[in-house]
Design a protein around this motif. Structure first.
Motif, PDB file in Angstrom:
ATOM      1  N   GLY A 191       0.743  -1.218   0.143  1.00  0.00           N
ATOM      2  CA  GLY A 191      -0.152  -0.085  -0.112  1.00  0.00           C
ATOM      3  C   GLY A 191       0.641   1.203  -0.273  1.00  0.00           C
ATOM      4  O   GLY A 191       1.752   1.658  -0.742  1.00  0.00           O
ATOM      5  N   ALA A 192       0.154   2.230   1.236  1.00  0.00           N
ATOM      6  CA  ALA A 192       1.408   3.392   0.680  1.00  0.00           C
ATOM      7  C   ALA A 192       2.687   3.107   1.443  1.00  0.00           C
ATOM      8  O   ALA A 192       3.513   4.225   0.559  1.00  0.00           O
ATOM      9  CB  ALA A 192      -0.031   4.541   2.660  1.00  0.00           C
ATOM     10  N   ALA A 193       3.142   2.552   2.074  1.00  0.00           N
ATOM     11  CA  ALA A 193       4.632   1.737   2.502  1.00  0.00           C
ATOM     12  C   ALA A 193       5.387   1.091   0.733  1.00  0.00           C
ATOM     13  O   ALA A 193       6.337   2.264   1.040  1.00  0.00           O
ATOM     14  CB  ALA A 193       4.576   1.337   3.476  1.00  0.00           C
ATOM     15  N   GLY A 194       4.194   0.573   0.658  1.00  0.00           N
ATOM     16  CA  GLY A 194       4.853   0.485  -1.083  1.00  0.00           C
ATOM     17  C   GLY A 194       5.309   1.622  -2.041  1.00  0.00           C
ATOM     18  O   GLY A 194       6.696   1.784  -2.822  1.00  0.00           O
ATOM     19  N   ALA A 195       4.145   2.490  -1.945  1.00  0.00           N
ATOM     20  CA  ALA A 195       4.785   3.831  -3.123  1.00  0.00           C
ATOM     21  C   ALA A 195       5.813   4.075  -2.072  1.00  0.00           C
ATOM     22  O   ALA A 195       6.801   4.955  -3.649  1.00  0.00           O
ATOM     23  CB  ALA A 195       3.566   4.227  -2.715  1.00  0.00           C
ATOM     24  N   ALA A 196       6.359   4.399  -1.284  1.00  0.00           N
ATOM     25  CA  ALA A 196       7.572   4.940  -1.116  1.00  0.00           C
ATOM     26  C   ALA A 196       8.466   4.151  -1.072  1.00  0.00           C
ATOM     27  O   ALA A 196      10.024   4.604  -1.736  1.00  0.00           O
ATOM     28  CB  ALA A 196       7.433   5.306   0.595  1.00  0.00           C
ATOM     29  N   ILE A 197       8.761   2.962  -0.998  1.00  0.00           N
ATOM     30  CA  ILE A 197      10.192   1.998  -1.382  1.00  0.00           C
ATOM     31  C   ILE A 197      10.246   2.766  -2.318  1.00  0.00           C
ATOM     32  O   ILE A 197      11.495   2.104  -3.036  1.00  0.00           O
ATOM     33  CB  ILE A 197       9.394   0.539  -0.742  1.00  0.00           C
ATOM     34  N   ALA A 198       8.569   2.028  -3.710  1.00  0.00           N
ATOM     35  CA  ALA A 198       9.790   2.099  -4.670  1.00  0.00           C
ATOM     36  C   ALA A 198      10.240   3.478  -4.839  1.00  0.00           C
ATOM     37  O   ALA A 198      10.837   3.834  -6.128  1.00  0.00           O
ATOM     38  CB  ALA A 198       7.976   2.047  -5.520  1.00  0.00           C
ATOM     39  N   THR A 199       9.916   5.098  -4.812  1.00  0.00           N
ATOM     40  CA  THR A 199       9.563   6.223  -4.414  1.00  0.00           C
ATOM     41  C   THR A 199      11.835   5.801  -4.302  1.00  0.00           C
ATOM     42  O   THR A 199      12.239   6.353  -5.480  1.00  0.00           O
ATOM     43  CB  THR A 199       9.601   7.345  -4.158  1.00  0.00           C
ATOM     44  N   VAL A 200      11.699   5.344  -3.219  1.00  0.00           N
ATOM     45  CA  VAL A 200      13.170   5.918  -3.173  1.00  0.00           C
ATOM     46  C   VAL A 200      14.580   5.169  -3.327  1.00  0.00           C
ATOM     47  O   VAL A 200      15.587   4.751  -4.174  1.00  0.00           O
ATOM     48  CB  VAL A 200      13.573   5.380  -1.162  1.00  0.00           C
ATOM     49  N   ILE A 201      14.376   3.722  -4.249  1.00  0.00           N
ATOM     50  CA  ILE A 201      14.549   2.744  -4.691  1.00  0.00           C
ATOM     51  C   ILE A 201      15.325   3.437  -6.174  1.00  0.00           C
ATOM     52  O   ILE A 201      15.904   3.248  -6.850  1.00  0.00           O
ATOM     53  CB  ILE A 201      14.036   1.602  -4.400  1.00  0.00           C
ATOM     54  N   GLY A 202      14.141   3.902  -7.075  1.00  0.00           N
ATOM     55  CA  GLY A 202      14.263   4.828  -8.449  1.00  0.00           C
ATOM     56  C   GLY A 202      15.241   5.973  -7.742  1.00  0.00           C
ATOM     57  O   GLY A 202      15.999   6.185  -8.799  1.00  0.00           O
TER      58      GLY A 202
END
Length: 443
Positions: A191-202
């Motif tokens: 969910g919301a945490a997943g959006a943040a994780i994807a952002t950081v990896i990018g």
């Protein structure tokens, strides 16, 4: 095209688009990423989750703001140094900006995790949205060093004429983010945490590319700390421009948070709708930002070289093109408001609210263009006070006064109209400041 030809000899329109188009393309890809991010979040069908991420969005904007201290502040100083042929000094400034950005990110982790709950409540999170806002907030904060660092080389590379390399790094990070969004948000169910994780990896991927380019291709910039030295006097111009540039994004966070607070009495659905509207509105804003700030190295270089004739030509072209583009984009988004909102969430109440919100946002787009070009000009030329007052006005001081007054006078409609009114008043201020700083030079 060689660096000197771009900055000194090429026709203004050719030089402008050579430097600005890669920035705009980067902005467009970032915009697509933002929309994909919003699409997958909204696709959960959970209004509280959408609202929670919207409430946590100012934290991500804060990271961009901090990155701008060293990215835009550093590029302003370095481009003027290159214009004066002070290449060694520009190289030293680039080393400072690179490592200062990393240190800043580490400090952000320590401070913002320590005060997580008070900050979330200040942003407007309630018992329905707190868990979602907290998950997004925590992921973004942990990735702060990588996010903040990315905005330093992406800006500094353009001072050496490497606008395309800056674009490639930015696009790489956004594409990685888009690919990982459905994996972390939906497939793994974060969910919301997943959006943040994807952002950081990018952002980590973008940082790795920028580091490679600085080490292998750059001739004037460096990340080598060996023998590095810098004085307090040399730091002042970086922060004098970087902090106002940072404040522009901080005020964006402030403006988003303030708008959410004034919308809360009308329900979480209004907050969710505004979160989607802000993403759609970025279609126009990011394109305008790209064209305005894409010209920053040209303005800074020619100001540093004291080439008044070319500087005047560049600024005239910037204002005419930017204002014309703003009118076209505002009209297009207003006409396409309903289908654009519906892409993210096909809920009748949110779509209807979002259409009205988006049209109000477009009313101030011409004035946004004027403010953007003027702010960029002040930053490029080292006019710290002019940059500072414009930075704290449009979504800060002027906006706060306007939304407070408008909400009392016109209620919900006043809240929606506040940004456009603030845009107009800030544009007036920008014109007055421009005449003060450059009137005698460009009369």
């Amino acid at each position: 095209m060689k660096e000197n030809e771009i900055f000194e000899k090429a026709p203004v329109s050719k030089a402008y688009f050579t430097m600005a188009l890669p920035v705009v393309l980067s902005m467009v890809v970032s915009l697509i990423y933002n929309m994909v991010d919003t699409y997958f979040i909204a696709g959960t069908g959970n209004t509280d989750l959408v609202a929670g991420v919207s409430l946590g969005a100012p934290v991500f904007t804060l990271m961009i703001a901090l990155g701008d201290i060293f990215g835009l502040g550093g590029s302003s100083v370095i481009s003027r140094m290159f214009g004066k042929k002070q290449d060694d000094d520009g190289r030293r400034m680039s080393v400072f900006c690179f490592y200062a950005a990393i240190l800043c990110g580490i400090l952000v982790i320590i401070i913002m995790l320590a005060f997580r709950m008070p900050i979330l409540h200040m942003l407007g999170a309630d018992e329905d949205t707190l868990c979602y806002a907290s998950a997004y907030y925590t992921g973004i904060v942990i990735g702060a060093p990588f996010i903040i660092l990315s905005f330093t080389p992406s800006n500094l590379l353009r001072t050496e004429g490497f606008a395309k390399a800056s674009m490639v790094g930015t696009i790489l990070g956004a594409v990685v983010n888009m690919v990982l969004d459905p994996v972390f948000i939906s497939l793994l169910g974060f969910g919301a945490a997943g959006a943040a994780i994807a952002t950081v990896i990018g952002y980590i991927c973008a940082d790795l590319y920028f580091l490679w380019f600085l080490l292998k291709r750059s001739q004037k910039l460096s990340v080598n700390p060996v023998g590095f030295h810098i004085s307090a006097d040399e730091l002042k111009p970086i922060f004098a421009i970087g902090i106002p540039a940072s404040i522009t994004n901080l005020m964006q966070s402030f403006g988003m948070a303030l708008t959410n607070r004034f919308l809360l009495p009308y329900g979480n659905e209004k907050v969710a709708a505004m979160g989607i509207v802000m993403k759609v509105n970025m279609i126009a804003v990011l394109v305008l930002v790209g064209f305005a700030f894409g010209a920053q190295p040209l303005i800074g270089y020619n100001y540093g070289a004291d080439n008044k004739k070319r500087l005047k030509e560049i600024l005239a072209f910037c204002y005419k093109f930017e204002c014309s583009l703003a009118v076209i984009l505002a009209a297009a988004l207003s006409l396409a408001a309903k289908p654009l909102i519906r892409v993210f969430m096909d809920d009748a109440q949110i779509v209807n609210s979002g259409v009205e919100m988006l049209k109000y946002q477009q009313m101030g787009m011409l004035f946004v263009a004027i403010v953007l070009v003027t702010t960029c000009t002040f930053q490029s030329a080292g006019k710290a006070w002019g940059a500072f007052w414009l930075s704290v006005s449009r979504q800060g001081l002027i906006f706060a006064v306007v939304i407070l007054t408008a909400s009392h006078l016109a209620g919900y409609t006043g809240v929606l109209a506040a940004q456009a009114v603030s845009d107009f008043l800030t544009a007036v201020l920008a014109i007055l400041f421009y005449r003060h700083y450059f009137g005698s030079q460009h009369s």
